[in-house]
Scaffold this motif. Structure first.
Motif, PDB file in Angstrom:
ATOM      1  N   LEU A  54      -3.537   7.857  20.827  1.00  0.00           N
ATOM      2  CA  LEU A  54      -3.921   6.876  19.813  1.00  0.00           C
ATOM      3  C   LEU A  54      -3.585   5.457  20.263  1.00  0.00           C
ATOM      4  O   LEU A  54      -2.558   5.237  20.913  1.00  0.00           O
ATOM      5  N   THR A  56      -3.302   1.631  18.416  1.00  0.00           N
ATOM      6  CA  THR A  56      -3.367   0.818  17.207  1.00  0.00           C
ATOM      7  C   THR A  56      -2.752  -0.548  17.502  1.00  0.00           C
ATOM      8  O   THR A  56      -2.077  -0.745  18.508  1.00  0.00           O
ATOM      9  N   ALA A  84     -10.999  13.402  10.813  1.00  0.00           N
ATOM     10  CA  ALA A  84      -9.703  13.220  10.155  1.00  0.00           C
ATOM     11  C   ALA A  84      -8.662  14.070  10.867  1.00  0.00           C
ATOM     12  O   ALA A  84      -8.968  15.137  11.400  1.00  0.00           O
ATOM     13  N   MET A 100      -2.167   0.713  10.915  1.00  0.00           N
ATOM     14  CA  MET A 100      -3.476   0.892  10.278  1.00  0.00           C
ATOM     15  C   MET A 100      -3.545   0.231   8.907  1.00  0.00           C
ATOM     16  O   MET A 100      -4.624  -0.166   8.462  1.00  0.00           O
ATOM     17  N   PRO A 104      -7.023  -1.897  10.490  1.00  0.00           N
ATOM     18  CA  PRO A 104      -7.523  -0.515  10.422  1.00  0.00           C
ATOM     19  C   PRO A 104      -8.250  -0.026  11.672  1.00  0.00           C
ATOM     20  O   PRO A 104      -8.692   1.121  11.702  1.00  0.00           O
ATOM     21  N   LEU A 106      -8.819   1.719  14.994  1.00  0.00           N
ATOM     22  CA  LEU A 106      -8.108   2.797  15.671  1.00  0.00           C
ATOM     23  C   LEU A 106      -8.924   3.269  16.869  1.00  0.00           C
ATOM     24  O   LEU A 106     -10.127   3.489  16.757  1.00  0.00           O
ATOM     25  N   ALA A 126     -10.032   3.092  10.406  1.00  0.00           N
ATOM     26  CA  ALA A 126      -9.203   4.140   9.810  1.00  0.00           C
ATOM     27  C   ALA A 126      -8.831   3.802   8.377  1.00  0.00           C
ATOM     28  O   ALA A 126      -8.685   2.639   8.004  1.00  0.00           O
ATOM     29  N   ARG A 127      -8.622   4.865   7.618  1.00  0.00           N
ATOM     30  CA  ARG A 127      -8.112   4.748   6.248  1.00  0.00           C
ATOM     31  C   ARG A 127      -7.164   5.907   5.996  1.00  0.00           C
ATOM     32  O   ARG A 127      -7.435   7.035   6.421  1.00  0.00           O
ATOM     33  N   VAL A 155      -5.271  10.739   8.317  1.00  0.00           N
ATOM     34  CA  VAL A 155      -5.975   9.568   8.829  1.00  0.00           C
ATOM     35  C   VAL A 155      -7.456   9.906   8.902  1.00  0.00           C
ATOM     36  O   VAL A 155      -7.854  10.859   9.591  1.00  0.00           O
ATOM     37  N   HIS A 156      -8.251   9.151   8.188  1.00  0.00           N
ATOM     38  CA  HIS A 156      -9.708   9.318   8.180  1.00  0.00           C
ATOM     39  C   HIS A 156     -10.296   8.206   9.030  1.00  0.00           C
ATOM     40  O   HIS A 156      -9.991   7.027   8.835  1.00  0.00           O
ATOM     41  N   LEU A 157     -11.118   8.565  10.009  1.00  0.00           N
ATOM     42  CA  LEU A 157     -11.726   7.573  10.891  1.00  0.00           C
ATOM     43  C   LEU A 157     -13.223   7.535  10.682  1.00  0.00           C
ATOM     44  O   LEU A 157     -13.896   8.564  10.813  1.00  0.00           O
TER      45      LEU A 157
END
Length: 211
Positions: A54, A56, A84, A100, A104, A106, A126-127, A155-157
């Protein structure tokens, strides 16, 4: 006249491409390899992966790199424009998730070290969701990723671009069973880099744990 920006890539990379004379080569890569969503092949590849790296940054642009792992499919593809993955209880720092909340964007890098030796970059927005909240929206989310543990967050992308990381220089790694415990020569994780326990000298063999 000001030309519109290219569909992929940052202004900085396009300026550097012009400076180093790689604009045409980069344009071919954008055209042939970069996609604004996940292709069926990309979706299948993600479903086979047991790890992801990852990237960020916070609101000041200060970066953090991290790593997540789980059984194949722990990063769950929701559709061709979203995926996710769960966040479990760790050291409590929440560096990646904290970034994030400020910024946000990512970046995710999946690498197959054992079979096809190829990688996949997936970048997007991301959210963070609670477990119950995201399952209400996506009932197909996997369960039992970490037996006995529930995700603290998901984590939803939303995917903005996805593209290959070529196989050149990706090492071949052989899967190996995880040892039952740490070698006596290996400091525990919390002490490994703090100096409170000294690791074995570089190149020194670990004592055998076999009888």
């Amino acid at each position: 006249m000001t030309l519109p920006p290219p569909p992929f890539g940052s202004a900085g990379e396009h300026r550097l491409q012009q400076r180093l004379g790689t604009t045409e080569r980069a344009a071919r890569f954008y055209d042939q390899q970069v996609r604004p969503c996940l292709t069926p092949e990309m979706r299948a590849f993600i479903g086979r992966q047991a790890m992801v790296f990852l990237a960020t940054a916070d609101s000041r642009g200060e970066c953090d790199a991290s790593f997540r792992a789980g059984p194949p499919g722990f990063v769950h593809v929701l559709d061709d424009q979203a995926l996710a993955y769960p966040e479990f209880r760790g050291n409590g720092v929440l560096a990646s998730a904290g970034n994030m909340t400020e910024n946000p964007h990512l970046g995710m890098l999946f690498v197959d070290f054992t079979h096809h030796h190829v990688g996949l970059h997936v970048n997007g927005v991301a959210r963070l969701y609670g477990d119950t909240e995201l399952r209400a929206l996506h009932p197909t989310l996997p369960t039992g990723i970490a037996p006995g543990r529930a995700p603290e967050l998901w984590v939803h992308l939303r995917v903005e671009e996805a593209y290959i990381h070529c196989s050149k220089y990706i090492p071949h790694l052989e899967p190996a069973p995880r040892p039952a415990g740490h070698s006596p020569a290996r400091p525990k994780d919390a002490a490994y880099f703090t100096g409170s326990q000294r690791p074995a000298p570089v190149g020194a063999p670990y004592p055998s744990t076999e009888g």
